[in-house]
Every structure is written in structure tokens, then in C-alpha cells.
Design a protein around this motif. Structure first.
Motif, PDB file in Angstrom:
ATOM      1  N   UNK A 186      10.346  -6.864   4.037  1.00 44.09           N
ATOM      2  CA  UNK A 186       9.401  -6.855   2.924  1.00 44.09           C
ATOM      3  C   UNK A 186       9.963  -5.952   1.835  1.00 44.09           C
ATOM      4  N   UNK A 187       9.892  -6.422   0.600  1.00 43.21           N
ATOM      5  CA  UNK A 187      10.465  -5.702  -0.535  1.00 43.21           C
ATOM      6  C   UNK A 187       9.441  -5.664  -1.653  1.00 43.21           C
ATOM      7  N   UNK A 188       9.350  -4.528  -2.320  1.00 47.80           N
ATOM      8  CA  UNK A 188       8.498  -4.427  -3.501  1.00 47.80           C
ATOM      9  C   UNK A 188       9.152  -3.476  -4.495  1.00 47.80           C
TER      10      UNK A 188
ATOM     11  N   UNK B   6       0.833  -1.209   0.000  1.00 51.95           N
ATOM     12  CA  UNK B   6       0.000   0.000   0.000  1.00 51.95           C
ATOM     13  C   UNK B   6       0.867   1.260   0.000  1.00 51.95           C
ATOM     14  N   UNK B   7       1.906   1.259   0.827  1.00 51.67           N
ATOM     15  CA  UNK B   7       2.784   2.425   0.920  1.00 51.67           C
ATOM     16  C   UNK B   7       3.539   2.643  -0.390  1.00 51.67           C
ATOM     17  N   UNK B   8       4.007   1.581  -0.991  1.00 51.19           N
ATOM     18  CA  UNK B   8       4.741   1.708  -2.253  1.00 51.19           C
ATOM     19  C   UNK B   8       3.836   2.263  -3.342  1.00 51.19           C
ATOM     20  N   UNK B   9       2.605   1.797  -3.366  1.00 49.80           N
ATOM     21  CA  UNK B   9       1.659   2.316  -4.360  1.00 49.80           C
ATOM     22  C   UNK B   9       1.418   3.807  -4.129  1.00 49.80           C
ATOM     23  N   UNK B  10       1.314   4.218  -2.874  1.00 51.34           N
ATOM     24  CA  UNK B  10       1.132   5.637  -2.563  1.00 51.34           C
ATOM     25  C   UNK B  10       2.358   6.448  -2.967  1.00 51.34           C
ATOM     26  N   UNK B  11       3.535   5.838  -2.891  1.00 54.96           N
ATOM     27  CA  UNK B  11       4.784   6.542  -3.202  1.00 54.96           C
ATOM     28  C   UNK B  11       4.945   6.830  -4.682  1.00 54.96           C
ATOM     29  N   UNK B  12       4.252   6.121  -5.547  1.00 59.41           N
ATOM     30  CA  UNK B  12       4.487   6.245  -6.981  1.00 59.41           C
ATOM     31  C   UNK B  12       3.774   7.424  -7.625  1.00 59.41           C
ATOM     32  N   UNK B  13       2.879   8.075  -6.909  1.00 63.07           N
ATOM     33  CA  UNK B  13       2.165   9.210  -7.499  1.00 63.07           C
ATOM     34  C   UNK B  13       2.923  10.494  -7.218  1.00 63.07           C
ATOM     35  N   UNK B  14       2.808  11.453  -8.119  1.00 65.37           N
ATOM     36  CA  UNK B  14       3.590  12.676  -8.030  1.00 65.37           C
ATOM     37  C   UNK B  14       3.315  13.447  -6.743  1.00 65.37           C
ATOM     38  N   UNK B  15       2.106  13.450  -6.260  1.00 62.19           N
ATOM     39  CA  UNK B  15       1.766  14.228  -5.071  1.00 62.19           C
ATOM     40  C   UNK B  15       2.571  13.805  -3.845  1.00 62.19           C
TER      41      UNK B  15
ATOM     42  N   UNK C  41       5.464   6.517   7.889  1.00 59.88           N
ATOM     43  CA  UNK C  41       4.695   6.554   9.138  1.00 59.88           C
ATOM     44  C   UNK C  41       3.458   5.654   9.071  1.00 59.88           C
ATOM     45  N   UNK C  42       2.853   5.562   7.879  1.00 57.31           N
ATOM     46  CA  UNK C  42       1.694   4.669   7.729  1.00 57.31           C
ATOM     47  C   UNK C  42       2.105   3.202   7.878  1.00 57.31           C
TER      48      UNK C  42
END
Length: 195
Positions: free
Chosen positions: A173-175, A52-61, A71-72
Motif C-alpha cells: 500500500x502506497x500513499x 490513517x497512519x500517513x495522515x497522522x504522520x503529517x502533523x508536527x507532533x 505500530x498502529x
């Protein structure tokens, strides 16, 4: 003599003695299974939080907001293991094929090392040859990001220490995901010489 013969056929209390012999082994096996189950559950939760965090990291915002994303993950892990310690790592690569690859170099003297002024491709732009071509950042548009989270926490049951295992358990954990194409991809590659 008759009393000895009576004792040899008397089986009262045998079950109690047998249970006393088997109970420690049974208890250790149960605690070991509980420990194993707890660690598998923690690994599954960690992997889900990292995805979930990695997916959130991929967007420009969120390109400059990695602390909030970490933190999440921390909150998700600490909901299960309150005293866990975590380390976070991000590496950016130009493509998926570059992940965990060394920088290319020409081995002029065939010694298997980048040295003696041999030319190399400085893929991460840091001015030296590296055995991992990734940049230690969240990357830019279209970069492949290797996101790694390592968690360490005390074992849930003391039985693990009784059989010689360490008092803490470490999991990772790695993604790898690609950043969204919000801009043109930046290339940092240049050709330099090895030291």
C-alpha cells in the motif's frame, strides 16, 4: 446379453459418479475464490490503515514518532493476519512533482547516465547522484511524503499451492501526503559533479 442391455439403461448411481468427477474442480474453484476474497479484504484493510497512519504522520507532533505510527498499522494488519511480516518506508520530497523522480543532471556526453564528472543537483543532500531524489526520512514542514508499507503473509488456503502459486502472498500500500506547514520548508539542494 440381456443383462448387458439392462446395465446400459440403468442410470442409478450416475449422479454420484458425475459428482465425484466435478467435486475436485468445484472445490478448487471455491477455495480460489475464498483466497482471492481474503487477499482483497486484506488489501483494503491495509490501504485504510496506511491512509490513517500517513495522515497522522503529517502533523508536527508526530514528526519523530514514526515507530508508534507504524505500530498502529502493524496492529491493524495483525488483527486480520496475526503472522504477517511488514516493512515500512518513508521518502520525503520537496513537492508532489518530485515523487519518484531522479535527481537532475546534465548529460554532457549523451550516454544516458550521470558519470564522468557531469554536474547534477543533489536534491536529497547525500552527496551522490540518485535515481530517486527523495530523502529516507519523514521529512519536514511542507514536504511531500511517500509512505509505503509492504505486507507478506502465508496464503489462507492450501489450494493456491496445489495450482503452483507461492506459499505466501505479498501486498503493498502506497500513499503520498504533504506535511502540515508548521515551519518553513528546508531545501537540501546543491550542485555537485557525478563520479
Amino acid at each position: 446379453m440381456r443383462r448387458a442391455r439392462t446395465l446400459s439403461v440403468d442410470t442409478r448411481g450416475a449422479t454420484l459418479v458425475e459428482f465425484a468427477l466435478i467435486a475436485p474442480v468445484l472445490l478448487m474453484m471455491l477455495l480460489g475464490m475464498f483466497e482471492l476474497g481474503y487477499n482483497f479484504y486484506m488489501q483494503a484493510q491495509l490501504q485504510g490503515a496506511v491512509q490513517r497512519a500517513a495522515r497522522s504522520s503529517t502533523v508536527q507532533a508526530s514528526s519523530g514518532n514514526t515507530d508508534a505510527i507504524d505500530d498502529r498499522v502493524t496492529a491493524a494488519v495483525r488483527a486480520i493476519v496475526p503472522n504477517a511480516t511488514m516493512t515500512f518506508s518513508r521518502r520525503a520530497y520537496a513537492s508532489f512533482g518530485d515523487v519518484d523522480r531522479e535527481e537532475d543532471y546534465t548529460d554532457v556526453d549523451d550516454d544516458g547516465a550521470c558519470n564522468n564528472g557531469e554536474p547534477f543537483e543533489d536534491a536529497n543532500g547525500n552527496g551522490v547522484w540518485d535515481d530517486d531524489r527523495g530523502q529516507l526520512t519523514g521529512g519536514g514542514a511542507r514536504d511531500a511524503i511517500l509512505y509505503t508499507v509492504q505486507v507478506s503473509y502465508p496464503r489462507a488456503f492450501a489450494a493456491a499451492q496445489m495450482v503452483g502459486l507461492s506459499p505466501s502472498f505479498t501486498s503493498e500500500a502506497v500513499t503520498v501526503l504533504r506535511n502540515q506547514p508548521w515551519d518553513a520548508q528546508t531545501v537540501h539542494s546543491s550542485v555537485l559533479n557525478c563520479a
